[in-house]
Design an enzyme around this catalytic site. Sequence first.
Site, PDB file in Angstrom:
ATOM      1  N   ARG A   1       1.545 -14.604   2.917  1.00 18.66           N
ATOM      2  CA  ARG A   1       2.298 -13.640   2.584  1.00 18.66           C
ATOM      3  C   ARG A   1       3.689 -14.213   2.944  1.00 18.66           C
ATOM      4  NH1 ARG A   1      -1.980 -12.241   1.836  1.00 18.66           N
ATOM      5  NH2 ARG A   1      -0.930 -12.307  -0.207  1.00 18.66           N
TER       6      ARG A   1
ATOM      7  N   TYR B   1      -1.334 -14.826   6.496  1.00 11.61           N
ATOM      8  CA  TYR B   1       0.059 -14.336   6.831  1.00 11.61           C
ATOM      9  C   TYR B   1       0.908 -15.600   6.404  1.00 11.61           C
ATOM     10  CZ  TYR B   1      -1.274  -9.876   8.609  1.00 11.61           C
ATOM     11  OH  TYR B   1      -1.718  -8.631   8.678  1.00 11.61           O
TER      12      TYR B   1
ATOM     13  N   ASP C   1       8.102  -7.739   5.245  1.00 15.45           N
ATOM     14  CA  ASP C   1       8.959  -8.462   4.277  1.00 15.45           C
ATOM     15  C   ASP C   1      10.439  -8.252   4.989  1.00 15.45           C
ATOM     16  OD1 ASP C   1      10.410  -6.565   2.772  1.00 15.45           O
ATOM     17  OD2 ASP C   1       8.662  -6.160   1.762  1.00 15.45           O
TER      18      ASP C   1
ATOM     19  N   GLY D   1       7.908   5.157  -1.115  1.00 16.26           N
ATOM     20  CA  GLY D   1       6.976   4.375  -1.372  1.00 16.26           C
ATOM     21  C   GLY D   1       5.925   4.059  -0.208  1.00 16.26           C
ATOM     22  N   THR D   2       5.515   5.063   0.319  1.00 15.53           N
ATOM     23  CA  THR D   2       4.381   5.142   1.397  1.00 15.53           C
ATOM     24  C   THR D   2       3.567   6.132   1.031  1.00 15.53           C
ATOM     25  OG1 THR D   2       3.696   5.179   3.873  1.00 15.53           O
ATOM     26  CG2 THR D   2       5.878   6.034   3.281  1.00 15.53           C
ATOM     27  N   SER D   3       2.179   5.837   1.204  1.00 19.91           N
ATOM     28  CA  SER D   3       1.148   6.792   1.073  1.00 19.91           C
ATOM     29  C   SER D   3       0.935   7.879   2.243  1.00 19.91           C
ATOM     30  CB  SER D   3      -0.103   5.950   0.777  1.00 19.91           C
ATOM     31  OG  SER D   3      -0.495   5.278   1.733  1.00 19.91           O
TER      32      SER D   3
ATOM     33  N   HIS E   1       5.920  -2.405  11.666  1.00 18.52           N
ATOM     34  CA  HIS E   1       4.860  -3.056  11.704  1.00 18.52           C
ATOM     35  C   HIS E   1       5.185  -4.664  11.923  1.00 18.52           C
ATOM     36  CE1 HIS E   1       2.637   0.422   9.670  1.00 18.52           C
ATOM     37  NE2 HIS E   1       2.869   0.629  10.907  1.00 18.52           N
TER      38      HIS E   1
ATOM     39  N   GLN F   1       7.959   0.186   7.213  1.00 12.75           N
ATOM     40  CA  GLN F   1       6.565  -0.335   7.572  1.00 12.75           C
ATOM     41  C   GLN F   1       6.358  -1.611   7.112  1.00 12.75           C
ATOM     42  OE1 GLN F   1       3.532   3.181   7.087  1.00 12.75           O
ATOM     43  NE2 GLN F   1       5.330   3.602   5.726  1.00 12.75           N
ATOM     44  N   ASN F   2       7.252  -2.151   6.098  1.00 11.84           N
ATOM     45  CA  ASN F   2       7.109  -3.528   5.429  1.00 11.84           C
ATOM     46  C   ASN F   2       7.275  -4.471   6.470  1.00 11.84           C
ATOM     47  OD1 ASN F   2       6.612  -1.792   3.300  1.00 11.84           O
ATOM     48  ND2 ASN F   2       8.395  -2.206   2.276  1.00 11.84           N
TER      49      ASN F   2
END
Length: 238
Positions: free
Chosen positions: A56, A53, A89, A175-177, A104, A86-87
């Site tokens: 990141r 992390y 950043d 942009g999420t699966s 998250h 969910q990001n």
Amino acid sequence: MKKLVVLTGAGMSAESGISTFRDAGGLWERYPVEQVATPEGYAANPELVINFYNERRKQLLDVKPNRGHELLAEMEKDYDVTIITQNVDNLHERAGSSNVIHLHGELTKVTSSRHPNDPKCIRTLRPEEYEVKMGDKAADGSQLRPFIVWFGEAVPMIETAIDCVEQADIFVIIGTSLNVYPAAGLLNYVPQGVPVYLIDPKEVAVNSMRKVHVIRKGASEGVAELKALLEESGSVGK
Ligand code: OAD
């Protein structure tokens, strides 16, 4: 103003140069998820996880919001926008979005290893503190850990996110699966009759009977198209 609720995932930040998780070459291909994103992995090797992390977090200093983030921030002029991301950043905030719910966690924050959701222990790091070390302590004396929701942990912000989705006039997924729950289940809380848009350059399996308006584009181009479509449909200002 109409309430525009946007659920974003890793693809939102792909054009800023941050890897997604499950695409070819994605983060989970390079780092075993059970080692770096589970409480068990952290217990087995905290230093490895803290360093993962740290990397990141330091990447945040080299990336910037893309046009997609910027357009979502600009849309606050015409809509009451809430971003549920969910990001981990901080690119939505840096682009100027004012209502961001982080499901998250956040890379820029750290917390206690013992009580990760205790508000007294959650702290925002200044850029010069981005490298957390073994031995750095939280307010309760335990090892400082990243403020990230790992697999197998509770998602405290999900209730806030559900309340928000239930109020939506327009719902957008970018942009999420849609592989990770409970985030992927938020679509089920969108009221009937509310239009749902999905922006992604690849096909995404949507586990719902709802009609979804798919914009098969990357985030920047896709949000521009969404904005134009909403203007055409007369959603602005009502
Ligand atoms: P994924 O990596 O599973 O999915 C990324 C999605 O972004 C895919 O559908 C891609 O097609 C899409 N994508 C790629 N490039 C894009 C672009 N330029 N514009 C728009 N979309 C693009 O990532 P998530 O769904 O966000 O959780 O993953 C969900 C969670 O799983 C993450 O928050 C993380 C991960 O494990 C934790 O770490 C707890």
